[in-house]
Design an enzyme around this catalytic site. Structure first.
Site, PDB file in Angstrom:
ATOM      1  N   ASP A   1       0.887  -1.199  -0.051  1.00 37.27           N
ATOM      2  CA  ASP A   1      -0.142  -0.076   0.029  1.00 37.27           C
ATOM      3  C   ASP A   1       1.017   1.286  -0.070  1.00 37.27           C
ATOM      4  O   ASP A   1       1.823   1.155   0.835  1.00 37.27           O
ATOM      5  CB  ASP A   1      -0.913  -0.020   1.115  1.00 37.27           C
TER       6      ASP A   1
ATOM      7  N   ASP B   1     -15.174  -2.381  -1.486  1.00 36.52           N
ATOM      8  CA  ASP B   1     -14.735  -2.375   0.054  1.00 36.52           C
ATOM      9  C   ASP B   1     -15.894  -2.187   0.695  1.00 36.52           C
ATOM     10  O   ASP B   1     -16.726  -1.299   0.608  1.00 36.52           O
ATOM     11  CB  ASP B   1     -13.805  -1.171  -0.066  1.00 36.52           C
TER      12      ASP B   1
END
Length: 248
Positions: free
Chosen positions: A8, A129
């Site tokens: 990330d 998500d």
């Protein structure tokens, strides 16, 4: 089953968030390309990359870091975060990316996802998500009223190569995967599902290899790998043994 190590990106560095909160970012490596190479050397087959800044900005914000990653590893790379147009997709695929992950745009403009699948077959995944069972968008900053399965089923037959399902309530806190919601999604669509958010131990890896989880394409691991809670050699050995058993 594939175990995807995660990178990330925030400010050009490898970080992990807690519960999707950009203010709770832990830096694990200041050299994303070196981290990508390390994952390849450990035996991983794929790499999962998220441009966190890009997810909030709506456009690529860590492009240099992603390009360095693509040059550093021979492994196929999938990228999410800030990819919102067909031009974005085409540009990244031209640079060597194997698969783009479309998240916010899948909610805002599902027709674009369908067109992307037609134009770039095999190279488009959808990122879903979820927070409290509802789909979150704009880098997890906004909640929608759309249900996870409801969104996923919009893309049945469109050619989506995978759905990356992240349970935000589990992400980055090593709480274990939300198996109930993950397997419910996998059972509701024919599109392969990749679990993300909460993978915490080798027990989670073993759980993924059980018969009822076979519909999963794999899982993404971040903090558990960086913190040493999952030993890559042991995890990959379990997966290799499972594959051998399936083909025996």
């Amino acid at each position: 089953m594939i175990l995807f190590p995660a990178i990330d990106l925030k400010g050009g560095q490898c970080v992990r968030l807690k519960l999707g909160d950009m203010q709770q970012a832990t830096v694990y490596n200041t050299d994303p390309a070196a981290q990508a190479k390390s994952f390849e050397e450990q035996g991983f087959e794929w790499l999962h990359v998220v441009d966190l800044d890009g997810a909030f900005a709506g456009h690529s914000a860590n492009g240099d870091a992603v390009e360095a990653i693509l040059k550093a590893t021979k492994n196929p790379v999938q990228l999410g975060g800030g990819i919102r147009t067909l031009d974005h997709i085409e540009a990244w695929l031209a640079r060597g990316l194997r698969r783009v992950i479309l998240g916010t745009v899948a909610v805002r403009n599902p027709d674009l996802v369908i067109e992307a699948c037609r134009k770039f077959p095999g190279h488009v995944a959808v990122g879903i998500d979820a927070k409290g069972g509802k789909v979150a968008v704009e880098g997890w900053a906004e909640a929608s009223e759309l249900g996870v399965i409801e969104l996923a089923q919009k893309f049945e037959g469109a050619g989506v190569s995978a759905i990356i399902y992240t349970d935000i309530d589990r992400d980055g806190i090593l709480a274990g995967i939300n198996w109930a919601s993950t397997l419910a999604l996998a059972g509701a669509v024919s599109i392969p599902v990749i679990a993300s958010g909460g993978l915490a131990s080798l027990d989670d890896v073993r759980r993924m290899l059980e018969p009822d989880a076979r519909k999963l394409e794999g899982a993404i691991s971040g903090r558990a790998l960086y913190d040493g809670r999952i030993d890559p050699r042991q995890a990959l050995a379990l997966i290799k043994a499972s594959r051998a058993k399936e083909t025996a």
